[in-house]
Design a protein around this motif. Sequence first.
Motif, PDB file in Angstrom:
ATOM      1  N   PRO A  18      -4.437   1.133  -0.707  1.00 38.07           N
ATOM      2  CA  PRO A  18      -4.582   0.986  -1.913  1.00 38.07           C
ATOM      3  C   PRO A  18      -3.260   1.276  -2.764  1.00 38.07           C
ATOM      4  CG  PRO A  18      -6.389   1.933  -2.143  1.00 38.07           C
ATOM      5  CD  PRO A  18      -5.337   1.850  -0.918  1.00 38.07           C
ATOM      6  N   HIS A  19      -2.536  -0.418  -3.311  1.00 41.82           N
ATOM      7  CA  HIS A  19      -1.630   0.515  -4.598  1.00 41.82           C
ATOM      8  C   HIS A  19      -2.075   1.469  -5.414  1.00 41.82           C
ATOM      9  CE1 HIS A  19       0.963  -2.154  -2.277  1.00 41.82           C
ATOM     10  NE2 HIS A  19       0.363  -3.545  -2.084  1.00 41.82           N
TER      11      HIS A  19
ATOM     12  N   GLY B 157      -8.838   4.167   1.491  1.00 40.61           N
ATOM     13  CA  GLY B 157      -8.203   5.137   1.220  1.00 40.61           C
ATOM     14  C   GLY B 157      -7.422   5.780   1.888  1.00 40.61           C
ATOM     15  N   SER B 158      -7.779   6.406   2.711  1.00 46.32           N
ATOM     16  CA  SER B 158      -7.922   7.348   4.072  1.00 46.32           C
ATOM     17  C   SER B 158      -6.345   6.765   4.787  1.00 46.32           C
ATOM     18  CB  SER B 158      -9.027   7.180   4.750  1.00 46.32           C
ATOM     19  OG  SER B 158      -8.135   8.088   6.404  1.00 46.32           O
TER      20      SER B 158
END
Length: 133
Positions: A120-121, A111-112
């Motif tokens: 990620p959505h 997620g960085s």
Amino acid sequence: MKYLLMMFTWWNGQTLNTWVHTALHGVPVGEDEFGNRYYRSKKIDPALGFERRWVIYKGYAEGSMTPPGWYGWLHHTVATPPTEENYTPREWQLPHLPNLTGTPEAWRPPGSTLRANARPHATGDYEAWSPEG
């Protein structure tokens, strides 16, 4: 040039004062695989009640460049420096790695925004705040 660097750069090896102090009061103990040199004081410090120990880093002074064995000796966790003991690492022990923060090899959590792949959505459970309501 070497002496100018010693006078004006504290982060590069040792300063001129550290060099003089080490020459007068230090006893060499050993050197690690990175070229860092380790010293102990010639006398027991009366204020502390034990000897002082220090390291002169080769090149950039980075604390994470101290291997675990020498770290324990510097902090008085063990009495014997790694050069005086017969230690073989266990098969599950990994070799020492320096601090990789700020380098391309640094760990990036999922997620960085700095990670190579896309984030990620959003799952749709987030509702943005607005001042109207």
